[in-house]
Design a protein around this motif. Structure first.
Motif, PDB file in Angstrom:
ATOM      1  N   THR A 164       0.586  -1.160  -0.157  1.00 41.75           N
ATOM      2  CA  THR A 164       0.204  -0.077  -0.013  1.00 41.75           C
ATOM      3  C   THR A 164       1.120   1.188   0.078  1.00 41.75           C
ATOM      4  O   THR A 164       0.189   2.296  -0.506  1.00 41.75           O
ATOM      5  N   GLU A 165       2.030   1.242   0.597  1.00 44.48           N
ATOM      6  CA  GLU A 165       3.068   2.304   0.284  1.00 44.48           C
ATOM      7  C   GLU A 165       3.446   2.517  -1.177  1.00 44.48           C
ATOM      8  O   GLU A 165       3.926   3.815  -1.230  1.00 44.48           O
ATOM      9  N   VAL A 166       3.634   1.549  -1.974  1.00 45.07           N
ATOM     10  CA  VAL A 166       4.217   2.069  -3.325  1.00 45.07           C
ATOM     11  C   VAL A 166       2.983   1.606  -4.169  1.00 45.07           C
ATOM     12  O   VAL A 166       3.447   2.132  -5.403  1.00 45.07           O
ATOM     13  N   MET A 173      -3.028  -3.852 -11.831  1.00 48.01           N
ATOM     14  CA  MET A 173      -2.241  -4.855 -12.745  1.00 48.01           C
ATOM     15  C   MET A 173      -1.051  -5.368 -11.838  1.00 48.01           C
ATOM     16  O   MET A 173      -0.556  -6.776 -11.762  1.00 48.01           O
ATOM     17  N   THR A 174      -0.208  -4.418 -11.421  1.00 48.00           N
ATOM     18  CA  THR A 174       0.955  -5.028 -10.729  1.00 48.00           C
ATOM     19  C   THR A 174       0.541  -5.556  -9.217  1.00 48.00           C
ATOM     20  O   THR A 174       1.159  -6.545  -9.025  1.00 48.00           O
ATOM     21  N   GLY A 175      -0.447  -5.235  -8.670  1.00 49.80           N
ATOM     22  CA  GLY A 175      -0.712  -5.683  -7.337  1.00 49.80           C
ATOM     23  C   GLY A 175      -1.167  -7.109  -7.278  1.00 49.80           C
ATOM     24  O   GLY A 175      -0.769  -7.832  -6.607  1.00 49.80           O
ATOM     25  N   GLN A 176      -1.989  -7.217  -8.409  1.00 49.30           N
ATOM     26  CA  GLN A 176      -2.580  -8.721  -8.523  1.00 49.30           C
ATOM     27  C   GLN A 176      -1.512  -9.368  -9.126  1.00 49.30           C
ATOM     28  O   GLN A 176      -1.454 -10.580  -8.484  1.00 49.30           O
ATOM     29  N   ALA A 177      -0.600  -9.246  -9.964  1.00 51.92           N
ATOM     30  CA  ALA A 177       0.303  -9.920 -10.308  1.00 51.92           C
ATOM     31  C   ALA A 177       1.226 -10.424  -9.059  1.00 51.92           C
ATOM     32  O   ALA A 177       1.670 -11.310  -9.006  1.00 51.92           O
ATOM     33  N   ILE A 178       1.741  -9.293  -8.202  1.00 49.23           N
ATOM     34  CA  ILE A 178       2.506  -9.555  -7.183  1.00 49.23           C
ATOM     35  C   ILE A 178       1.853 -10.658  -6.088  1.00 49.23           C
ATOM     36  O   ILE A 178       2.331 -11.758  -5.511  1.00 49.23           O
ATOM     37  N   ILE A 179       0.605 -10.227  -5.764  1.00 47.32           N
ATOM     38  CA  ILE A 179      -0.161 -11.190  -4.901  1.00 47.32           C
ATOM     39  C   ILE A 179      -0.355 -12.554  -5.221  1.00 47.32           C
ATOM     40  O   ILE A 179      -0.213 -13.692  -4.675  1.00 47.32           O
ATOM     41  N   ARG A 196       6.582  -5.396 -11.326  1.00 47.77           N
ATOM     42  CA  ARG A 196       6.169  -4.085 -11.546  1.00 47.77           C
ATOM     43  C   ARG A 196       5.927  -3.264 -12.878  1.00 47.77           C
ATOM     44  O   ARG A 196       6.866  -3.628 -13.736  1.00 47.77           O
ATOM     45  N   HIS A 197       4.742  -2.823 -12.979  1.00 54.04           N
ATOM     46  CA  HIS A 197       4.459  -2.189 -14.581  1.00 54.04           C
ATOM     47  C   HIS A 197       5.268  -0.967 -14.500  1.00 54.04           C
ATOM     48  O   HIS A 197       5.508  -0.254 -13.704  1.00 54.04           O
ATOM     49  N   ARG A 198       5.399  -0.589 -15.712  1.00 52.91           N
ATOM     50  CA  ARG A 198       6.357   0.432 -16.123  1.00 52.91           C
ATOM     51  C   ARG A 198       5.764   1.714 -15.792  1.00 52.91           C
ATOM     52  O   ARG A 198       6.239   2.821 -15.497  1.00 52.91           O
ATOM     53  N   VAL A 200       3.983   2.552 -12.977  1.00 54.27           N
ATOM     54  CA  VAL A 200       4.187   2.666 -11.485  1.00 54.27           C
ATOM     55  C   VAL A 200       4.885   3.711 -11.093  1.00 54.27           C
ATOM     56  O   VAL A 200       6.229   3.554 -11.650  1.00 54.27           O
ATOM     57  N   LYS A 201       4.599   4.749 -10.366  1.00 56.19           N
ATOM     58  CA  LYS A 201       5.171   5.827 -10.137  1.00 56.19           C
ATOM     59  C   LYS A 201       6.536   5.502  -9.179  1.00 56.19           C
ATOM     60  O   LYS A 201       7.762   5.996  -9.319  1.00 56.19           O
ATOM     61  N   ALA A 202       6.268   4.473  -8.297  1.00 55.26           N
ATOM     62  CA  ALA A 202       7.268   4.045  -7.255  1.00 55.26           C
ATOM     63  C   ALA A 202       8.560   3.372  -7.910  1.00 55.26           C
ATOM     64  O   ALA A 202       8.205   2.564  -9.064  1.00 55.26           O
ATOM     65  N   SER A 203       9.708   3.548  -7.726  1.00 59.60           N
ATOM     66  CA  SER A 203      10.677   2.832  -8.332  1.00 59.60           C
ATOM     67  C   SER A 203      10.831   1.363  -8.030  1.00 59.60           C
ATOM     68  O   SER A 203      10.143   1.198  -7.248  1.00 59.60           O
ATOM     69  N   GLU A 204      11.594   0.550  -8.866  1.00 59.75           N
ATOM     70  CA  GLU A 204      11.812  -0.700  -8.464  1.00 59.75           C
ATOM     71  C   GLU A 204      12.603  -1.048  -7.270  1.00 59.75           C
ATOM     72  O   GLU A 204      12.263  -2.166  -6.409  1.00 59.75           O
ATOM     73  N   GLU A 205      13.094  -0.234  -6.885  1.00 58.35           N
ATOM     74  CA  GLU A 205      14.142  -0.398  -5.545  1.00 58.35           C
ATOM     75  C   GLU A 205      12.837  -0.151  -4.472  1.00 58.35           C
ATOM     76  O   GLU A 205      13.111  -0.730  -3.601  1.00 58.35           O
TER      77      GLU A 205
END
Length: 452
Positions: A164-166, A173-179, A196-198, A200-205
């Motif tokens: 929820t922080e990122v 799309m990203t959240g479901q893939a990770i879960i 992570r989808h491209r 997404v504002k949060a960086s991969e780090e």
């Protein structure tokens, strides 16, 4: 208005039914049967016997007390047998004299109905009730699905997986893939971060840091159960959507062209198809009203339907919605003018649509913001919802098309009205206003005599 005598019988062949969970008490006119009050069971055979007895007694109008959901089978059986059924609010019998009992209630219903002293609740047509049942079921499924999303979010926090922080939406799309990867057995944060989808504002780090937690078995079990329930509800939602599409296509056979479908993705085309089906059913495209989107119009049509002939005027319609101001007057003084509290679903839809106009650059958006500057937001929201309900009524009853003239045109009209009001006030006080030429040009004061 035709005045009738005090003791004039309006419905001589009326019956009254006190509805219960296990049995129903029915009263007919005293001269219609030897035993004017009978008790019937709640089974379908008992309801058919009740209808047979009412028809044999010559009854044509039935007053039915609304009690929970027990009245629905009785209403439908009697209506199918050709009887006119009035659904009556039980509060209308609150102050009748005598001891409270089922026999007394059905007799009072029959007596008051015969003299025309009861008011019938409005129930939409049968085809609307079918759509309404599916639409309400869809709302229940959406609420249940949202609750399981909250449980997944809670479980992730317990494992210190701070998605929820990122991510703004953990079921994107990203959240479901990770879960789904976590439930499938993936535990490596780097492998999960690569999902992570491209966009997404949060960086991969940052995503990598958020995916470093403790993988306790009990939390993983609960997460898998919650995801399974979410998917199961999504399957049921797809079935509801397919059923609604079929019902709308069945009711919207008259074709109304609302424009060409968009060239965007499948979601936009699906929304256009639903909008076209609702326009075919209603006869007008109600989504042209600012604030009323496809979801809002779907809910309004499923709750009210396209036929508003039951409401004689727009004032009756807005009063039924609970959007008309009340008038409590005593001794020539207005004691209160607030709207009544109501759980009407259509009312709540209009109020939600009014809130969506807060940032709209339309004329209705300008009207909403002007009211907010004069009064508190809840009252402004109710006033705008009232205006939307009037537009909704006129479009369905008159077939009028809604045309938005824009916020700028609305503000210019308001400026013209303000100038005219100032002119009248100055004239009443014996003064004459001489505004600057720039003000006149901004107000579009032409040769109309608005020189003050």
């Amino acid at each position: 208005m035709v005045k009738r005598k005090r003791n004039e019988v309006v419905f001589p062949n009326a019956a009254g039914i006190d509805v219960g969970g296990s049995s129903h008490f029915v009263a007919v006119p005293a001269d219609a049967a030897t035993d004017s009050v009978r008790e019937f069971g709640a089974m379908t055979g008992d309801l058919q016997a009740m209808a047979d007895w009412l028809l044999s007694c010559g009854v044509d109008v039935v007053a039915l007390e609304s009690t929970g959901v027990y009245w629905i089978p009785v209403f439908e059986v009697l209506e199918q047998r050709g009887l006119t059924v009035w659904l009556v609010d039980a509060r209308q019998l609150k102050y009748v004299p005598g001891r409270k009992s089922d026999v007394q209630d059905c007799q009072w219903l029959q007596t008051l109905m015969s003299f025309g002293l009861l008011r019938a609740a409005w129930r939409p047509a049968g085809e609307v009730c079918v759509v309404r049942a599916i639409a309400r079921q869809r709302e229940v499924l959406l609420a249940e699905q949202a609750s399981w999303v909250q449980r997944m979010q809670k479980t992730l926090i317990e494992m210190n997986i701070q998605l929820t922080e990122v991510l703004s939406d953990i079921m994107g799309m990203t959240g479901q893939a990770i879960i789904r990867a976590i439930v499938a057995g993936e535990r490596a944060p780097k492998a999960l971060a690569k999902l992570r989808h491209r966009r997404v504002k949060a960086s991969e780090e940052d995503v990598l840091k958020a995916l470093t937690g403790n993988w306790r078995d009990e939390h993983l079990f609960v997460l898998g159960q919650a995801l399974s329930m979410y998917d199961d509800l999504a399957r049921h939602l797809a079935q509801c959507d397919a059923k609604l599409d079929a019902l709308l296509d069945e009711r919207g056979r008259a074709k109304i062209d609302i424009g060409k479908p968009p060239r965007a993705g499948s979601l936009a085309r699906t929304e256009f198809g639903v909008r076209q089906a609702m326009a075919n059913w209603a006869g007008v495209d109600l989504t042209r009203i600012n604030g009323l989107g496809v979801t809002s119009v779907m809910k309004l049509l499923s709750e009210i339907g396209p036929d508003l002939r039951r409401f004689e005027t727009v004032k009756h319609f807005c009063s039924w919605l609970g959007l008309s101001p009340g008038t409590k007057i005593s001794g020539g003084k207005v004691l209160a003018c607030a709207t009544k509290r109501s759980a009407n679903r259509a009312r709540q839809t209009f109020k939600m649509a009014a809130m969506a106009l807060s940032h709209s650059d339309s004329a209705l958006g300008g009207y909403y913001r002007r009211l907010c500057s004069r009064m508190d937001k809840p009252r402004a929201n109710t006033a705008v919802a009232h205006k939307l309900a009037r537009m909704f009524y006129f479009m369905l009853t008159r077939g009028e098309e809604f045309v938005d003239r824009g916020q700028q045109n609305y503000e210019e009209q308001q400026l013209q009205r303000s100038i005219a009001a100032l002119k009248r006030r100055a004239t009443a006080l014996g003064f004459e206003l001489n505004p600057k030429s720039a003000m006149l040009s901004n107000a579009n004061a032409n040769a109309n005599g608005l020189v003050t």
